[in-house]
Design a protein around this motif. Structure first.
Motif, mmCIF file in Angstrom:
data_model
loop_
_atom_site.group_PDB
_atom_site.id
_atom_site.type_symbol
_atom_site.label_atom_id
_atom_site.label_comp_id
_atom_site.label_asym_id
_atom_site.label_seq_id
_atom_site.Cartn_x
_atom_site.Cartn_y
_atom_site.Cartn_z
ATOM 1 N N ARG A 50 0.844 -1.211 0.000
ATOM 2 C CA ARG A 50 0.000 0.000 0.000
ATOM 3 C C ARG A 50 0.871 1.250 0.000
ATOM 4 O O ARG A 50 0.575 2.218 -0.693
ATOM 5 C CB ARG A 50 -0.921 -0.015 1.223
ATOM 6 C CG ARG A 50 -1.801 1.213 1.320
ATOM 7 C CD ARG A 50 -3.215 0.855 1.357
ATOM 8 N NE ARG A 50 -4.071 2.020 1.396
ATOM 9 C CZ ARG A 50 -5.303 1.957 1.811
ATOM 10 N NH1 ARG A 50 -5.798 0.822 2.221
ATOM 11 N NH2 ARG A 50 -6.047 3.026 1.794
ATOM 12 N N GLU A 54 0.838 4.154 -2.827
ATOM 13 C CA GLU A 54 0.609 5.568 -2.525
ATOM 14 C C GLU A 54 1.772 6.446 -2.959
ATOM 15 O O GLU A 54 1.593 7.641 -3.214
ATOM 16 C CB GLU A 54 0.296 5.740 -1.043
ATOM 17 C CG GLU A 54 -1.062 5.139 -0.680
ATOM 18 C CD GLU A 54 -1.359 5.129 0.806
ATOM 19 O OE1 GLU A 54 -0.480 5.507 1.614
ATOM 20 O OE2 GLU A 54 -2.481 4.726 1.163
ATOM 21 N N LEU A 59 -3.048 10.131 -4.317
ATOM 22 C CA LEU A 59 -4.434 9.815 -3.973
ATOM 23 C C LEU A 59 -5.122 10.939 -3.207
ATOM 24 O O LEU A 59 -6.209 10.735 -2.649
ATOM 25 C CB LEU A 59 -4.477 8.518 -3.160
ATOM 26 C CG LEU A 59 -3.933 7.268 -3.865
ATOM 27 C CD1 LEU A 59 -3.944 6.076 -2.917
ATOM 28 C CD2 LEU A 59 -4.709 6.964 -5.122
ATOM 29 N N THR A 60 -4.545 12.122 -3.206
ATOM 30 C CA THR A 60 -5.096 13.237 -2.427
ATOM 31 C C THR A 60 -6.542 13.528 -2.811
ATOM 32 O O THR A 60 -7.434 13.558 -1.945
ATOM 33 C CB THR A 60 -4.232 14.500 -2.616
ATOM 34 O OG1 THR A 60 -2.876 14.184 -2.297
ATOM 35 C CG2 THR A 60 -4.718 15.638 -1.745
ATOM 36 N N TYR A 62 -8.595 11.659 -4.597
ATOM 37 C CA TYR A 62 -9.379 10.431 -4.420
ATOM 38 C C TYR A 62 -9.837 10.300 -2.973
ATOM 39 O O TYR A 62 -11.010 10.032 -2.702
ATOM 40 C CB TYR A 62 -8.531 9.235 -4.843
ATOM 41 C CG TYR A 62 -9.152 7.892 -4.594
ATOM 42 C CD1 TYR A 62 -10.147 7.392 -5.426
ATOM 43 C CD2 TYR A 62 -8.730 7.105 -3.528
ATOM 44 C CE1 TYR A 62 -10.712 6.145 -5.192
ATOM 45 C CE2 TYR A 62 -9.294 5.857 -3.295
ATOM 46 C CZ TYR A 62 -10.282 5.375 -4.129
ATOM 47 O OH TYR A 62 -10.835 4.151 -3.903
ATOM 48 N N GLU A 63 -8.913 10.489 -2.027
ATOM 49 C CA GLU A 63 -9.250 10.372 -0.603
ATOM 50 C C GLU A 63 -10.232 11.462 -0.180
ATOM 51 O O GLU A 63 -11.155 11.211 0.611
ATOM 52 C CB GLU A 63 -7.986 10.423 0.256
ATOM 53 C CG GLU A 63 -7.000 9.299 0.013
ATOM 54 C CD GLU A 63 -7.489 7.922 0.446
ATOM 55 O OE1 GLU A 63 -8.598 7.795 1.005
ATOM 56 O OE2 GLU A 63 -6.743 6.959 0.222
ATOM 57 N N ARG A 64 -10.060 12.665 -0.712
ATOM 58 C CA ARG A 64 -10.954 13.778 -0.373
ATOM 59 C C ARG A 64 -12.392 13.460 -0.829
ATOM 60 O O ARG A 64 -13.350 13.667 -0.089
ATOM 61 C CB ARG A 64 -10.450 15.072 -1.014
ATOM 62 C CG ARG A 64 -11.204 16.298 -0.591
ATOM 63 C CD ARG A 64 -10.573 17.609 -1.027
ATOM 64 N NE ARG A 64 -10.126 17.602 -2.405
ATOM 65 C CZ ARG A 64 -8.848 17.724 -2.791
ATOM 66 N NH1 ARG A 64 -7.894 17.863 -1.893
ATOM 67 N NH2 ARG A 64 -8.528 17.735 -4.064
ATOM 68 N N ARG A 66 -13.654 10.431 -1.400
ATOM 69 C CA ARG A 66 -14.161 9.313 -0.585
ATOM 70 C C ARG A 66 -14.711 9.830 0.752
ATOM 71 O O ARG A 66 -15.762 9.384 1.212
ATOM 72 C CB ARG A 66 -13.057 8.277 -0.335
ATOM 73 C CG ARG A 66 -12.827 7.366 -1.535
ATOM 74 C CD ARG A 66 -11.745 6.350 -1.263
ATOM 75 N NE ARG A 66 -12.015 5.452 -0.159
ATOM 76 C CZ ARG A 66 -12.771 4.347 -0.247
ATOM 77 N NH1 ARG A 66 -13.328 4.009 -1.385
ATOM 78 N NH2 ARG A 66 -12.955 3.573 0.811
ATOM 79 N N ASP A 67 -13.987 10.776 1.355
ATOM 80 C CA ASP A 67 -14.461 11.359 2.615
ATOM 81 C C ASP A 67 -15.735 12.171 2.401
ATOM 82 O O ASP A 67 -16.712 12.015 3.140
ATOM 83 C CB ASP A 67 -13.389 12.250 3.245
ATOM 84 C CG ASP A 67 -12.243 11.464 3.838
ATOM 85 O OD1 ASP A 67 -12.420 10.262 4.142
ATOM 86 O OD2 ASP A 67 -11.145 12.045 3.996
ATOM 87 N N ASN A 72 -15.873 5.712 2.583
ATOM 88 C CA ASN A 72 -15.069 4.872 3.474
ATOM 89 C C ASN A 72 -15.986 3.959 4.271
ATOM 90 O O ASN A 72 -16.932 4.409 4.900
ATOM 91 C CB ASN A 72 -14.212 5.729 4.408
ATOM 92 C CG ASN A 72 -13.171 6.517 3.657
ATOM 93 O OD1 ASN A 72 -12.533 5.993 2.764
ATOM 94 N ND2 ASN A 72 -13.025 7.801 3.986
ATOM 95 N N HIS A 77 -11.404 0.483 -0.983
ATOM 96 C CA HIS A 77 -10.401 1.440 -1.455
ATOM 97 C C HIS A 77 -9.837 0.950 -2.783
ATOM 98 O O HIS A 77 -9.801 -0.264 -3.040
ATOM 99 C CB HIS A 77 -9.289 1.549 -0.401
ATOM 100 C CG HIS A 77 -8.338 2.668 -0.647
ATOM 101 N ND1 HIS A 77 -7.271 2.552 -1.497
ATOM 102 C CD2 HIS A 77 -8.303 3.925 -0.144
ATOM 103 C CE1 HIS A 77 -6.608 3.696 -1.503
ATOM 104 N NE2 HIS A 77 -7.227 4.549 -0.682
#
Length: 99
Positions: A50, A54, A59-60, A62-64, A66-67, A72, A77
């Protein structure tokens, strides 16, 4: 560099009844890709950890997203979708060469 590598046939070491660590070879290719700023296509398994994944992919955003949309816990993921279902690195390390 983007890669879409398909390997077919029997590797030379296998034909010579020698051990061939395909996972190690794939990980070496993935490392080369990371080192030169490249990417593999993600429709097949990858062999990166992982952390390595990364490092390769930012993935900035992408993670934003998802949040923001509460993904999540609701959806896997991206890394979990493309990593092998078994720990192929551990399997390779435990392998005892019968030859």
């Amino acid at each position: 560099m983007f890669n879409d590598l398909g390997v077919y046939g029997v590797p030379g070491p296998v034909r010579r009844k020698q051990r061939y660590d395909a996972v190690r070879q794939m990980r070496a290719m993935e490392k080369f890709c990371r080192d030169v700023g490249g990417y593999p296509f993600l429709y097949a398994d990858i062999f990166m950890s992982r952390k390595e994944f990364e490092e390769m992919f930012d993935l900035t955003a992408y993670e934003r997203v998802r949040d923001k949309y509460h993904a999540n816990g609701a959806f896997p993921h991206l890394y979990d979708k493309v990593k092998p279902e078994i720990d192929v690195v551990a399997v390779g390390e435990e392998y005892i060469d019968p030859l």
